[in-house]
Structure formats: C-alpha cells, structure tokens
Design a protein around this motif. Structure first.
Motif, PDB file in Angstrom:
ATOM      1  N   PHE A   1       2.178  -1.445  13.240  1.00  0.00           N
ATOM      2  CA  PHE A   1       1.558  -2.688  13.812  1.00  0.00           C
ATOM      3  C   PHE A   1       3.088  -3.731  13.032  1.00  0.00           C
ATOM      4  CE2 PHE A   1      -1.636  -3.291  10.780  1.00  0.00           C
ATOM      5  CZ  PHE A   1      -1.046  -4.291   9.535  1.00  0.00           C
ATOM      6  N   MET A   2       3.476  -3.567  12.019  1.00  0.00           N
ATOM      7  CA  MET A   2       4.310  -3.990  10.909  1.00  0.00           C
ATOM      8  C   MET A   2       5.545  -3.822  11.712  1.00  0.00           C
ATOM      9  SD  MET A   2       3.286  -3.130   7.806  1.00  0.00           S
ATOM     10  CE  MET A   2       1.173  -3.532   6.725  1.00  0.00           C
TER      11      MET A   2
ATOM     12  N   ASN B   1      -2.439  -7.296  12.229  1.00  0.00           N
ATOM     13  CA  ASN B   1      -3.161  -5.840  12.561  1.00  0.00           C
ATOM     14  C   ASN B   1      -3.591  -6.215  13.399  1.00  0.00           C
ATOM     15  OD1 ASN B   1      -3.429  -6.865   9.513  1.00  0.00           O
ATOM     16  ND2 ASN B   1      -4.157  -5.046   9.119  1.00  0.00           N
TER      17      ASN B   1
ATOM     18  N   MET C   1      -1.504   4.976   6.089  1.00  0.00           N
ATOM     19  CA  MET C   1      -0.294   3.956   5.277  1.00  0.00           C
ATOM     20  C   MET C   1       0.247   5.448   4.151  1.00  0.00           C
ATOM     21  SD  MET C   1       0.714   1.209   4.841  1.00  0.00           S
ATOM     22  CE  MET C   1      -0.702  -0.534   5.243  1.00  0.00           C
TER      23      MET C   1
ATOM     24  N   SER D   1       1.078  -8.414   4.373  1.00  0.00           N
ATOM     25  CA  SER D   1       1.837  -8.615   5.634  1.00  0.00           C
ATOM     26  C   SER D   1       2.735  -9.183   6.175  1.00  0.00           C
ATOM     27  CB  SER D   1       0.873  -8.491   7.042  1.00  0.00           C
ATOM     28  OG  SER D   1      -0.480  -7.617   6.105  1.00  0.00           O
TER      29      SER D   1
ATOM     30  N   GLU E   1     -10.626  -8.335   4.467  1.00  0.00           N
ATOM     31  CA  GLU E   1     -11.112  -7.428   5.011  1.00  0.00           C
ATOM     32  C   GLU E   1     -12.679  -6.709   5.188  1.00  0.00           C
ATOM     33  OE1 GLU E   1      -8.144  -4.819   5.958  1.00  0.00           O
ATOM     34  OE2 GLU E   1      -6.859  -6.079   6.593  1.00  0.00           O
TER      35      GLU E   1
ATOM     36  N   THR F   1      -2.643 -13.631   8.752  1.00  0.00           N
ATOM     37  CA  THR F   1      -3.027 -12.722   8.339  1.00  0.00           C
ATOM     38  C   THR F   1      -3.627 -13.466   7.047  1.00  0.00           C
ATOM     39  OG1 THR F   1      -1.617 -13.323   6.063  1.00  0.00           O
ATOM     40  CG2 THR F   1      -0.736 -11.946   7.824  1.00  0.00           C
ATOM     41  N   SER F   2      -4.001 -12.447   5.720  1.00  0.00           N
ATOM     42  CA  SER F   2      -4.775 -11.951   4.846  1.00  0.00           C
ATOM     43  C   SER F   2      -4.650 -13.381   4.005  1.00  0.00           C
ATOM     44  CB  SER F   2      -5.965 -11.185   4.635  1.00  0.00           C
ATOM     45  OG  SER F   2      -4.639 -10.483   3.901  1.00  0.00           O
TER      46      SER F   2
ATOM     47  N   TYR G   1       1.034  -1.686  -0.076  1.00  0.00           N
ATOM     48  CA  TYR G   1      -0.095  -0.002  -0.143  1.00  0.00           C
ATOM     49  C   TYR G   1       0.788   1.013   0.048  1.00  0.00           C
ATOM     50  CZ  TYR G   1      -4.384  -2.772   1.457  1.00  0.00           C
ATOM     51  OH  TYR G   1      -4.755  -3.637   1.625  1.00  0.00           O
TER      52      TYR G   1
END
Ligand code: 13P
Ligand code: SF4
Length: 350
Positions: free
Chosen positions: A108-109, A159, A305, A86, A244, A173-174, A70
């Motif tokens: 968070f990353m 996240n 972001m 992620s 999401e 993660t997704s 992103y």
C-alpha cells in the motif's frame, strides 16, 4: 513478478560479486557503525556486497529508496535514502526528485507513492508484501459504511488499497489521525479499516467514531496483561505502544505514537530501559543512536515487511521488474484523499 529465490540468485550472480567480504566490512566502517550494536560483523560481511551494489545502481538509475521504520537495519541504514513513518514517506514521495522510487515497505505504501508521483517508476521488491489491514476492506466495504451512516465522512487509514482510498473522503496515518478526524465537519466520522486505531482515536477526539473491524496482525497480539506482567518482571521499563494496539494496551503504556512518534519520544526521553510495543525492527534501527537505552522485551515481526530483503531490492533495481501500476481513474480519486491528508497535516504543522 513471480520469481523464485533461486532464479533471483542466478540472475544476480551473473552480474555482481556478492560473496561475503570481510574487506568490505573494513571499507564500509561508516555504514556498519550505524548498526554494529545489532548486526554482527559476519552478518555485515554478507550484507556489504549487496549494499555496495544497490547504492551504485541507485546512482545509475537516478533512484531513491524510501525505507519504512520497520525495515531491517541493513536496509534501513544501509541503502535507504529517506526513512520514516507512513506519513513522512508519503510526503517524501510527493516531492522527491528522482526517476525511480524503490519502496522498502509494503504494497500500500508503494501504491501511495505511485498515486502521488504517477510520472515516476515505483518498484516494489516483493508484490506479496501486503498488510492485514489493507486486506480487510474493499471499496464495497466503504459503500456499506456510507449506507449505514449516511452523511458521515470516511477517514481511511493509509494502510488501504488505492480503490479504498479512492472511495474515501480523506486518508490519515497514525501520526495525524486525531487531528484529521477532529477537522471533519460532521459529528459522526467513519474510520476504516483499523478498529483499534479508531478506538484509540475515539478516546482522544470530540467526535462520535464508527469503524470497520479490521486489525493489524502484529499489534493485536499484545494484551494489557502482557504489559502488566512485563512491568512486574522488569520494573522501571518504559512501555511505548503503537496506536494499532488494542486500547487497553495503549492505556497500560507510558506513551503511544506512530513509529516516528515513538522514535522521537525515546530519543528525547532516553529511558534507561524501553520496551517498544510495535514491530520488532524499530528497536534495532535506533539502538546504535541511543546506546544509553536498553531495549528489552518481546519481538513481534510483521511477516509482510520482512518479505523485503537486500537481495530483492537489488533484483528489482537491476531488472526494473516489480513496477507498481494504479488505474488512472482510481489513482486520480485516491490522490484526492491522500493529498487532502497531506495538505491538512501541513496546515496543522504535523
Ligand atoms: P506508521 O509508520 O505510520 O506509524 O505505521 C505503522 C504501520 O503499521 C505501517 O505498516
Ligand atoms: Fe500491516 Fe501491521 Fe504489517 Fe503494518 S505491521 S504492514 S499494519 S500487518
């Protein structure tokens, strides 16, 4: 780190010539070619001095930049050493060789990178780059869910803050959520903090999923009606949604996947027209690689972001301010949850 734009500008102008430069556009043609479909030459003339200074400073500091999908194109293509979703960035943080990691992504990353690489300096270009999902739950929220569903394992989305990861059993993660949830022994699984990811996973999983009611402010904006209206207005467009998004949106889409899953899908399928139902920069970052695809549709930006800029990246690399710290005891427990996810993902070949 609480510095104003003006003070950053003042510090940098004493050490770097950051005047927009058409000569640098010429000199950096190879870099520019990766984004010339979406970045104009006058804009690249503004970015070029920053890109040059950051890339030189990275060598001096033995630093790498981990850029999320992103990020804007000048960050994604201009200065990132590794880009990805992620999961890919977390995996890279755990094995990259460098003294310094600059996280071009959200807080968070950066915490995840620090948890996985405690011996490295992890720099966050803007500490205020948060995430509505990470802000939606605390470790007390995890305790609440455990009390409500005794014995059910807690799968927390990456996240989340380090405290929440530490209070969870495993992360996801997704791109691996369905497989991680299905690998849990219990029939009931608690997922936090994204209600929509949980509902989308529930549609594909054998498990009974209970969830925390958080949401992403970018993806929750899309509705199924938007997608139907869009199909009517621009027939033949391939609609591709991030998980999401609400489940009715995912149901209306032609494909759903993590940010890297979306890139893989569009790169393989090469549809004539594609609408990426996710954060805005995704389409810009792959536009040059896929000239045959016309990226159409709305542009929802993640305000967190978008706090990350070339100027702030140069500033933290120059000053070494913005170092991310995680309490050792919390980091140890959080590492267990993140590492369990990475190990399981590797085992499952994800
Ligand atoms: P992925 O890159 O893992 O798909 O996650 C998207 C996201 O929301 C990151 O903030
Ligand atoms: Fe958080 Fe959504 Fe922004 Fe990702 S896009 S950082 S989930 S608010």
């Amino acid at each position: 780190m609480n510095v104003t734009h003006q003070s950053i500008t003042n510090v940098l102008s004493q050490h770097y010539d950051l005047t927009p430069s058409t000569e640098l556009v010429e000199e950096m043609q190879e870099t520019y070619a990766r984004m010339d479909r979406v970045v104009t030459p006058p804009d690249f003339a503004i970015y070029a001095p920053y890109i040059k200074a950051i890339n030189a400073l990275k060598k001096e500091r033995n630093a790498v930049i981990l850029g999320h999908n992103y990020m804007t194109p000048e960050i994604f293509h201009g200065v990132s050493d590794f880009v990805g979703d992620s999961l890919q960035l977390a995996m890279k943080a755990s094995d990259v060789e460098a003294d310094v990691i600059v996280q071009a992504g959200v807080h968070f990353m950066a915490e995840t990178s620090k948890i996985l690489s405690p011996e490295k300096i992890v720099l966050m270009p803007d500490m205020a780059a948060g995430c509505s999902l990470a802000e939606s739950i605390t470790a007390e929220g995890i305790d609440e869910m455990r009390a409500k569903y005794p014995g059910a394992p807690v799968v927390s989305y990456v996240n989340t803050t380090a405290e929440v990861k530490a209070a969870s059993d495993i992360c996801c993660t997704s791109s691996n959520a369905v497989q991680i949830v299905d690998a849990m022994e219990s029939d009931t699984v608690i997922m936090t903090p994204d209600r929509y990811l949980a509902q989308n996973v529930a549609n594909e999983s054998r498990k009974n999923i209970v969830y925390w009611p958080g949401s992403c402010i970018v993806h929750e904006q899309y509705t199924a009606q938007d997608l139907r209206d869009f199909r009517k207005w621009n027939p033949g467009t391939r609609l591709i949604a991030h998980p999401e998004c609400p489940p009715e949106v995912v149901a209306e889409a032609d494909f759903s996947g993590s940010t890297s899953g979306i890139i893989k899908y569009v790169s393989t399928e090469k549809p004539e027209k594609a609408m990426l139902i996710t954060e805005c920069s995704m389409a810009s970052n792959i536009a040059d690689e896929l000239p045959e695809v016309d990226f159409v549709g709305p542009c929802n930006m993640c305000p967190y972001m978008k706090k990350i800029t070339l100027q702030k990246i140069l500033y933290v690399l120059h000053t070494m301010e913005g170092q991310v710290e995680v309490d050792a005891e919390i980091a140890e427990k959080a590492r267990h949850s993140v590492q369990a996810m990475i190990d399981l993902s590797r085992k499952l070949g994800l």
